[in-house]
Design an enzyme around this catalytic site. Sequence first.
Site, PDB file in Angstrom:
ATOM      1  N   GLY A 118       2.175   0.232 -11.802  1.00 39.25           N
ATOM      2  CA  GLY A 118       2.879  -1.403 -12.489  1.00 39.25           C
ATOM      3  C   GLY A 118       2.774  -2.258 -13.196  1.00 39.25           C
ATOM      4  O   GLY A 118       3.103  -2.700 -14.101  1.00 39.25           O
ATOM      5  N   GLU A 142      -5.752   1.667  -7.746  1.00 37.41           N
ATOM      6  CA  GLU A 142      -6.235   3.015  -6.900  1.00 37.41           C
ATOM      7  C   GLU A 142      -7.260   4.052  -6.796  1.00 37.41           C
ATOM      8  O   GLU A 142      -7.763   4.667  -6.172  1.00 37.41           O
ATOM      9  CB  GLU A 142      -4.702   3.954  -6.415  1.00 37.41           C
ATOM     10  CG  GLU A 142      -3.538   3.339  -5.742  1.00 37.41           C
ATOM     11  CD  GLU A 142      -2.044   4.093  -5.787  1.00 37.41           C
ATOM     12  OE1 GLU A 142      -1.776   3.699  -4.641  1.00 37.41           O
ATOM     13  OE2 GLU A 142      -1.811   4.587  -6.854  1.00 37.41           O
ATOM     14  N   GLN A 170      -9.123  -5.701  -6.694  1.00 32.46           N
ATOM     15  CA  GLN A 170      -8.094  -4.716  -6.591  1.00 32.46           C
ATOM     16  C   GLN A 170      -9.447  -3.383  -6.500  1.00 32.46           C
ATOM     17  O   GLN A 170      -9.132  -2.544  -5.627  1.00 32.46           O
ATOM     18  CB  GLN A 170      -7.313  -3.758  -7.772  1.00 32.46           C
ATOM     19  CG  GLN A 170      -6.205  -4.804  -8.076  1.00 32.46           C
ATOM     20  CD  GLN A 170      -5.160  -4.241  -7.381  1.00 32.46           C
ATOM     21  OE1 GLN A 170      -4.720  -4.868  -6.016  1.00 32.46           O
ATOM     22  NE2 GLN A 170      -4.227  -3.609  -8.453  1.00 32.46           N
ATOM     23  N   LYS A 195      -4.731   1.312 -18.379  1.00 39.79           N
ATOM     24  CA  LYS A 195      -4.904   2.445 -17.218  1.00 39.79           C
ATOM     25  C   LYS A 195      -4.733   2.190 -15.593  1.00 39.79           C
ATOM     26  O   LYS A 195      -4.374   3.351 -14.931  1.00 39.79           O
ATOM     27  CB  LYS A 195      -6.239   3.926 -17.192  1.00 39.79           C
ATOM     28  CG  LYS A 195      -5.676   4.440 -18.691  1.00 39.79           C
ATOM     29  CD  LYS A 195      -7.689   5.040 -19.262  1.00 39.79           C
ATOM     30  CE  LYS A 195      -7.152   6.786 -18.426  1.00 39.79           C
ATOM     31  NZ  LYS A 195      -8.906   7.168 -19.313  1.00 39.79           N
ATOM     32  N   GLY A 196      -5.160   1.464 -15.011  1.00 40.11           N
ATOM     33  CA  GLY A 196      -4.706   0.671 -13.799  1.00 40.11           C
ATOM     34  C   GLY A 196      -6.187   0.939 -12.891  1.00 40.11           C
ATOM     35  O   GLY A 196      -6.580   1.639 -12.908  1.00 40.11           O
ATOM     36  N   VAL A 197      -5.783  -0.141 -12.654  1.00 44.08           N
ATOM     37  CA  VAL A 197      -7.283  -0.682 -11.645  1.00 44.08           C
ATOM     38  C   VAL A 197      -6.258  -0.596  -9.759  1.00 44.08           C
ATOM     39  O   VAL A 197      -7.280  -0.729  -9.304  1.00 44.08           O
ATOM     40  CB  VAL A 197      -6.924  -1.675 -11.322  1.00 44.08           C
ATOM     41  CG1 VAL A 197      -8.186  -1.744 -12.977  1.00 44.08           C
ATOM     42  CG2 VAL A 197      -6.539  -2.649 -11.741  1.00 44.08           C
ATOM     43  N   PHE A 201       0.746  -1.686   0.096  1.00 45.23           N
ATOM     44  CA  PHE A 201      -0.254  -0.303   0.206  1.00 45.23           C
ATOM     45  C   PHE A 201       0.723   1.394  -0.183  1.00 45.23           C
ATOM     46  O   PHE A 201      -0.206   2.624   0.610  1.00 45.23           O
ATOM     47  CB  PHE A 201      -1.253   0.055   0.713  1.00 45.23           C
ATOM     48  CG  PHE A 201      -1.486  -1.354   1.070  1.00 45.23           C
ATOM     49  CD1 PHE A 201      -2.767  -1.699   0.003  1.00 45.23           C
ATOM     50  CD2 PHE A 201      -1.677  -2.016   2.268  1.00 45.23           C
ATOM     51  CE1 PHE A 201      -3.225  -2.722   0.745  1.00 45.23           C
ATOM     52  CE2 PHE A 201      -2.650  -3.504   2.285  1.00 45.23           C
ATOM     53  CZ  PHE A 201      -2.830  -3.633   1.317  1.00 45.23           C
TER      54      PHE A 201
HETATM   55 MO1  MOS Z   1       1.255   3.235  -4.510  1.00 44.97          MO
HETATM   56  S1  MOS Z   1       0.696   3.920  -2.035  1.00 44.97           S
HETATM   57  O1  MOS Z   1       1.998   5.015  -5.489  1.00 44.97           O
HETATM   58  O2  MOS Z   1       3.055   3.121  -3.672  1.00 44.97           O
END
Ligand code: MOS
Length: 745
Positions: free
Chosen positions: A516, A712, A645, A708-710, A245
């Site tokens: 990532g 956050e 996620q 685009k990412g999941v 996190f």
């Molecule tokens: Mo994530 S909280 O951007 O490592």
Amino acid sequence: MSPAIGGTLNRVDGRFKVRGESRYSAEVPVTNLAHAVIVNAKIASGRITAIDTSEAERAEGVLAVLTHRNLGRVATVPRLLPSLAGLAAPGQTFFPMQDDTIHYGGQPVAVVVADTIERADHAGTLIRIEYETTPATSLLDQARDRAYVPERIFGGLLPGHASRGDVAKALAEAEVCVDATYRFAPNHHNPIEPSASTAVWEDVDRLTVYDSTQGPNAVQFTLAELLGLPPISIRVVSHAVGGSFGSKAMVWHHPALAALAARHVGRPVRLVLSREQMFTSCGHREEQEQQITLGARADGRITALRHHKLSLTSPFDDWAEPSLQSPSVAYTSPNYEGVYHLVRGNTITPTFTRAPGEATGMFALECAMDELAERIGIDPLELRLRNYSATDPESGKPWSSSGLTECYQRAAELFGWHDRDPRPRSRQDGQWLIGTGMASALYPVTQPVNPQRARARLYNDGTAVVEAGVSEFGTGVFTAMTQVAADALGIPVERVRFVGGSSDLPNVTAAVGSAGTSAVGSAVHLAATQLRDELIRRAVADDHSPLRDADPANVEVRDGKMVLRDRPDVGETYADLMHRTFAPDVEVLGTWNPPPQDAGYGVHTFGAQMAEVAVDADLGVVRVRRMVGVFAPGRVLNRKTAHSQLMGGMLWGLGQALLEATRMDPRLGRWANASLGDYLVPVNADAPDVVVDTVEVHDEVVNPLGMKGVGEIGVVGAAAAIANAVYHATGRRQYELPITLEKLL
Ligand code: MOS
């Protein structure tokens, strides 16, 4: 063969996890292992005047006691750099145990090495330390008058101040204004696996560190700089990571202390942070407050947004989590001003935490939007639609992709938003006051600044290994990479093995900022695609291949067999070609060069959140009854892990809204609830019915697969939707997180 991408492949590491076979950094078997324990400062500010280690040194099993007097100096203290670079990424520019100064509570002052962890722990209690204490700043309220506006924040990546138009004039002329200040308690990450490093020197200049990290390459480069060694001397391995996190994004002092201790005692050393030390050793979401001033026309069109943020940072670094980016582009607003203010306090440098910055920034904006809607007398969803910006309001450029209005629409359908009676305190169920609320979710699409690499190797039996330095800390990235490689190579997922978690593998960014999977995935996609193309090139050039002289563009691969697109009966398998041509394996290195940040598009991820809460009219207890989140994260590689996620993010949003707070005891300058028992996070009994859905958007700009990412986006907006629902239920606005029951009594 149906594509693996978009499917629901189970976690490839799931079996090992369930059987207890995953090797975490504190579990890697090492012979002749010694154990190190860090001793922490009991004061928050001052100086060590005397330190007596003699009793500790005599204790049974003790191999060494290291303090600032005998640790030795680190070679350099690198400057703060965001780990997205895949380079050195120290969490702060201060390295402990270099002199007698104490800057924050819990700062390491000694390291005890013994033959068992219990003996090291016990010996640590025998060290006598005397301090000279100076007044500490532990809370914003103690030092508001010392606030300053930094030139840049966030490792230098973002300016401390940004504006467009004339915000003061627009606010003076606005027909409606909302001005509100929101306060946020500090938050700690609290992954289940505490950070751990096992350091093994094989020679004077060959070091292997098994480390619990989001970025093995970042640890390698940071250790190289701290220890004054070339990167070739250092290998960092991260087999399995039990959550993070953000706590393992930057590189903190413990891997270097483990390496120094191991060198000192001439044995491998394992250093595991205790749960309490996790609160003082790897950053946190800083104590902060944010002031939002919205100016609008009577019809709800926003004319001005002013957003100021005040953060408590460390004595060394201008750190604030970046909270102003998403709010600055969430809606059309011709006049804007965003300013970070910092106060130096006696704390470790804060760091990335769960949707860093935007989770709090969007909370402030979305609660203010709810107030604006009420002031104007329109539905909160309608207010968002009236202010929807089809282009990036900052640059005027089109979005690379959006999907936001579809998210609103889908969320409203799934939630039943349109039946809502807007009057606060209008619904009751027994002693429970019922309310609903909504919020927009935005999160930047973070692009790595350096090329991302992956290696793909096909063996002559048609199986493939794909490698990149990324570590798996629970996101499912190894699983998604298996799917990406399988599709690009045209083979089933069972024939692909993804290997990651080592700095010896091709360099990729630390997995942060929801980037990532997209960063590594782009490299894996390119590596595997180029590997396939290399095999096709060899086939069409080979006299004995049925594909001889075929147009490579007309060849595709199905289940490991290269065939003519229009005549699938003509072709041969990878394995046949490789056996015939004496190729045991074929390997390529794929490199993805991320597009420049100033390409012709605004890039952001969008979503919509809705929540229903029940508030006990007498006791103030808040229960979240339902949550709906609809997001447009671009290409979804694995629907199962992406869903997990996003749902996990929404539950963290629930934690942010109602539970999470680290409490500072200003008399001691120390955290008062540094344990999993006292730091509350949502558990199953807190979890409501959570509905997660995605809206498909195609994005040709962000990366080759349009991801685009999941990671956050699910957190962002969830807390605001809950707080707005609490207002709707009770008629009382909440300006401070978490919303604990005493605030509702
Ligand atoms: Mo994530 S909280 O951007 O490592």
